[in-house]
Design a protein around this motif. Structure first.
Motif, PDB file in Angstrom:
ATOM      1  N   ALA A  23       0.820  -1.096   0.165  1.00  0.00           N
ATOM      2  CA  ALA A  23       0.025  -0.052  -0.059  1.00  0.00           C
ATOM      3  C   ALA A  23       0.828   1.151  -0.091  1.00  0.00           C
ATOM      4  O   ALA A  23       0.587   2.346  -0.487  1.00  0.00           O
ATOM      5  N   MET A  24       1.924   1.139   0.735  1.00  0.00           N
ATOM      6  CA  MET A  24       3.109   2.332   0.710  1.00  0.00           C
ATOM      7  C   MET A  24       3.474   2.712  -0.911  1.00  0.00           C
ATOM      8  O   MET A  24       3.523   3.808  -1.391  1.00  0.00           O
ATOM      9  N   TYR A  25       3.852   1.591  -1.322  1.00  0.00           N
ATOM     10  CA  TYR A  25       4.041   1.797  -2.861  1.00  0.00           C
ATOM     11  C   TYR A  25       2.928   2.301  -3.668  1.00  0.00           C
ATOM     12  O   TYR A  25       3.246   3.229  -4.408  1.00  0.00           O
ATOM     13  N   VAL A  36       5.330   9.086   3.788  1.00  0.00           N
ATOM     14  CA  VAL A  36       6.760   9.441   3.714  1.00  0.00           C
ATOM     15  C   VAL A  36       7.504   8.489   3.264  1.00  0.00           C
ATOM     16  O   VAL A  36       8.616   8.623   2.614  1.00  0.00           O
ATOM     17  N   ALA A  37       7.244   7.270   4.148  1.00  0.00           N
ATOM     18  CA  ALA A  37       8.131   6.212   3.906  1.00  0.00           C
ATOM     19  C   ALA A  37       9.719   6.273   3.912  1.00  0.00           C
ATOM     20  O   ALA A  37      10.332   5.783   3.112  1.00  0.00           O
ATOM     21  N   GLU A  38      10.097   6.975   4.963  1.00  0.00           N
ATOM     22  CA  GLU A  38      11.695   7.236   5.083  1.00  0.00           C
ATOM     23  C   GLU A  38      12.612   6.014   4.873  1.00  0.00           C
ATOM     24  O   GLU A  38      13.559   5.796   4.324  1.00  0.00           O
ATOM     25  N   CYS A  39      12.146   4.837   5.155  1.00  0.00           N
ATOM     26  CA  CYS A  39      13.142   3.774   5.316  1.00  0.00           C
ATOM     27  C   CYS A  39      12.738   2.828   4.383  1.00  0.00           C
ATOM     28  O   CYS A  39      13.475   1.838   4.045  1.00  0.00           O
ATOM     29  N   GLY A  40      12.052   3.341   3.230  1.00  0.00           N
ATOM     30  CA  GLY A  40      11.802   2.443   2.163  1.00  0.00           C
ATOM     31  C   GLY A  40      11.126   1.352   2.215  1.00  0.00           C
ATOM     32  O   GLY A  40      11.268   0.330   1.466  1.00  0.00           O
ATOM     33  N   GLY A  41      10.234   1.051   3.152  1.00  0.00           N
ATOM     34  CA  GLY A  41       9.536  -0.081   3.394  1.00  0.00           C
ATOM     35  C   GLY A  41       9.976  -1.293   4.148  1.00  0.00           C
ATOM     36  O   GLY A  41       9.701  -2.393   4.232  1.00  0.00           O
ATOM     37  N   ASN A  42      10.931  -0.798   5.162  1.00  0.00           N
ATOM     38  CA  ASN A  42      11.745  -1.934   5.841  1.00  0.00           C
ATOM     39  C   ASN A  42      11.097  -2.125   7.199  1.00  0.00           C
ATOM     40  O   ASN A  42      11.908  -2.673   8.178  1.00  0.00           O
ATOM     41  N   ALA A  43      10.217  -1.448   7.604  1.00  0.00           N
ATOM     42  CA  ALA A  43       9.469  -1.508   8.890  1.00  0.00           C
ATOM     43  C   ALA A  43      10.394  -1.135  10.058  1.00  0.00           C
ATOM     44  O   ALA A  43      10.601  -1.585  10.951  1.00  0.00           O
ATOM     45  N   VAL A  44      11.007   0.201   9.619  1.00  0.00           N
ATOM     46  CA  VAL A  44      11.733   0.745  10.921  1.00  0.00           C
ATOM     47  C   VAL A  44      11.621   2.386  10.907  1.00  0.00           C
ATOM     48  O   VAL A  44      11.992   2.885  11.941  1.00  0.00           O
ATOM     49  N   CYS A  45      10.804   2.828  10.276  1.00  0.00           N
ATOM     50  CA  CYS A  45      10.557   4.251  10.262  1.00  0.00           C
ATOM     51  C   CYS A  45       9.149   4.865  10.531  1.00  0.00           C
ATOM     52  O   CYS A  45       9.187   5.801  11.452  1.00  0.00           O
ATOM     53  N   ALA A  46       8.179   4.206  10.698  1.00  0.00           N
ATOM     54  CA  ALA A  46       6.757   4.387  11.167  1.00  0.00           C
ATOM     55  C   ALA A  46       6.244   5.734  10.305  1.00  0.00           C
ATOM     56  O   ALA A  46       5.408   6.369  10.763  1.00  0.00           O
ATOM     57  N   THR A  47       6.830   6.133   9.285  1.00  0.00           N
ATOM     58  CA  THR A  47       6.551   7.343   8.631  1.00  0.00           C
ATOM     59  C   THR A  47       5.529   7.018   7.522  1.00  0.00           C
ATOM     60  O   THR A  47       5.371   7.832   6.499  1.00  0.00           O
ATOM     61  N   CYS A  48       5.203   5.832   7.372  1.00  0.00           N
ATOM     62  CA  CYS A  48       4.020   5.395   6.335  1.00  0.00           C
ATOM     63  C   CYS A  48       2.722   5.065   7.023  1.00  0.00           C
ATOM     64  O   CYS A  48       2.025   4.188   6.346  1.00  0.00           O
ATOM     65  N   HIS A  49       2.625   5.525   8.261  1.00  0.00           N
ATOM     66  CA  HIS A  49       1.327   5.257   9.036  1.00  0.00           C
ATOM     67  C   HIS A  49       0.000   5.531   8.292  1.00  0.00           C
ATOM     68  O   HIS A  49      -0.075   6.517   7.560  1.00  0.00           O
ATOM     69  N   ASP A  68       5.494  -2.288  17.477  1.00  0.00           N
ATOM     70  CA  ASP A  68       6.449  -1.505  18.260  1.00  0.00           C
ATOM     71  C   ASP A  68       6.460  -0.173  17.560  1.00  0.00           C
ATOM     72  O   ASP A  68       6.321   0.927  18.190  1.00  0.00           O
ATOM     73  N   LEU A  69       6.406  -0.142  16.303  1.00  0.00           N
ATOM     74  CA  LEU A  69       6.576   1.027  15.498  1.00  0.00           C
ATOM     75  C   LEU A  69       5.434   1.842  15.608  1.00  0.00           C
ATOM     76  O   LEU A  69       5.361   3.121  15.694  1.00  0.00           O
ATOM     77  N   LEU A  70       4.286   1.268  15.695  1.00  0.00           N
ATOM     78  CA  LEU A  70       3.089   2.061  15.679  1.00  0.00           C
ATOM     79  C   LEU A  70       2.847   2.799  16.994  1.00  0.00           C
ATOM     80  O   LEU A  70       2.128   3.584  17.308  1.00  0.00           O
ATOM     81  N   ARG A  82      -2.009   1.253  10.908  1.00  0.00           N
ATOM     82  CA  ARG A  82      -1.123   0.287  10.449  1.00  0.00           C
ATOM     83  C   ARG A  82      -0.162   0.958   9.519  1.00  0.00           C
ATOM     84  O   ARG A  82      -0.292   2.053   9.310  1.00  0.00           O
ATOM     85  N   LEU A  83       1.066   0.229   9.291  1.00  0.00           N
ATOM     86  CA  LEU A  83       2.186   0.670   8.671  1.00  0.00           C
ATOM     87  C   LEU A  83       1.658   0.185   7.081  1.00  0.00           C
ATOM     88  O   LEU A  83       1.670  -0.933   6.732  1.00  0.00           O
ATOM     89  N   SER A  84       1.662   1.211   6.141  1.00  0.00           N
ATOM     90  CA  SER A  84       1.369   0.750   4.928  1.00  0.00           C
ATOM     91  C   SER A  84       2.092   0.103   3.979  1.00  0.00           C
ATOM     92  O   SER A  84       1.814  -0.532   3.053  1.00  0.00           O
ATOM     93  N   CYS A  85       3.711   0.098   4.694  1.00  0.00           N
ATOM     94  CA  CYS A  85       4.624  -0.748   3.887  1.00  0.00           C
ATOM     95  C   CYS A  85       4.442  -2.154   4.275  1.00  0.00           C
ATOM     96  O   CYS A  85       5.062  -3.029   3.647  1.00  0.00           O
ATOM     97  N   GLN A  86       3.731  -2.336   5.114  1.00  0.00           N
ATOM     98  CA  GLN A  86       3.294  -3.929   5.800  1.00  0.00           C
ATOM     99  C   GLN A  86       2.159  -4.444   5.150  1.00  0.00           C
ATOM    100  O   GLN A  86       1.803  -5.586   5.376  1.00  0.00           O
TER     101      GLN A  86
HETATM  102 FE1  FES Z   1       9.349   2.775   7.116  1.00  0.00          FE
HETATM  103 FE2  FES Z   1       6.905   1.686   6.571  1.00  0.00          FE
HETATM  104  S1  FES Z   1       8.119   2.926   5.232  1.00  0.00           S
HETATM  105  S2  FES Z   1       7.974   1.485   8.478  1.00  0.00           S
END
Ligand code: FES
Length: 105
Positions: A23-25, A36-49, A68-70, A82-86
């Protein structure tokens, strides 16, 4: 599958995503800067909320790292956060509606 984003100002944007895309993509390919998806979808940034407004019951349970990120999102965590990258899109998720929070950082 068709996926709709509700922007913070209420505007709706819908796109036809490919199966297997996140969904992030889909948000980034629409040019939505609210994801924003700062981490590019690696579930470490939480900016794809995102808030899942339709289709939440079809999503797999929140994984431990996502959970944890949420807890650290810029906008308030709600039960449908949810995190859209997940979120991996499948035909089953056709019609998914995600609302983008007013801030990610
Ligand atoms: Fe970084 Fe989803 S893009 S946690």
């Amino acid at each position: 599958p068709s996926i709709t984003f509700i922007l913070p100002d209420g505007e709706r944007r819908t796109t036809e995503a490919a199966v297997g895309d996140t969904a992030m993509y889909a948000a980034l390919s629409l040019g939505l800067d609210g994801v924003v998806a700062e981490c590019g979808g690696n579930a470490v940034c939480a900016t794809c909320h995102v808030y899942v407004e339709h289709g939440l019951e079809k999503l797999p349970a929140v994984a431990a790292d996502e959970d944890d990120l949420l807890d650290g999102t810029a906008a308030e965590r709600l039960p449908n956060s949810r995190l859209s990258c997940q979120i991996k899109l499948s035909s089953d998720l056709d019609g998914l509606i995600l609302r983008i929070p007013d801030r990610q950082v």
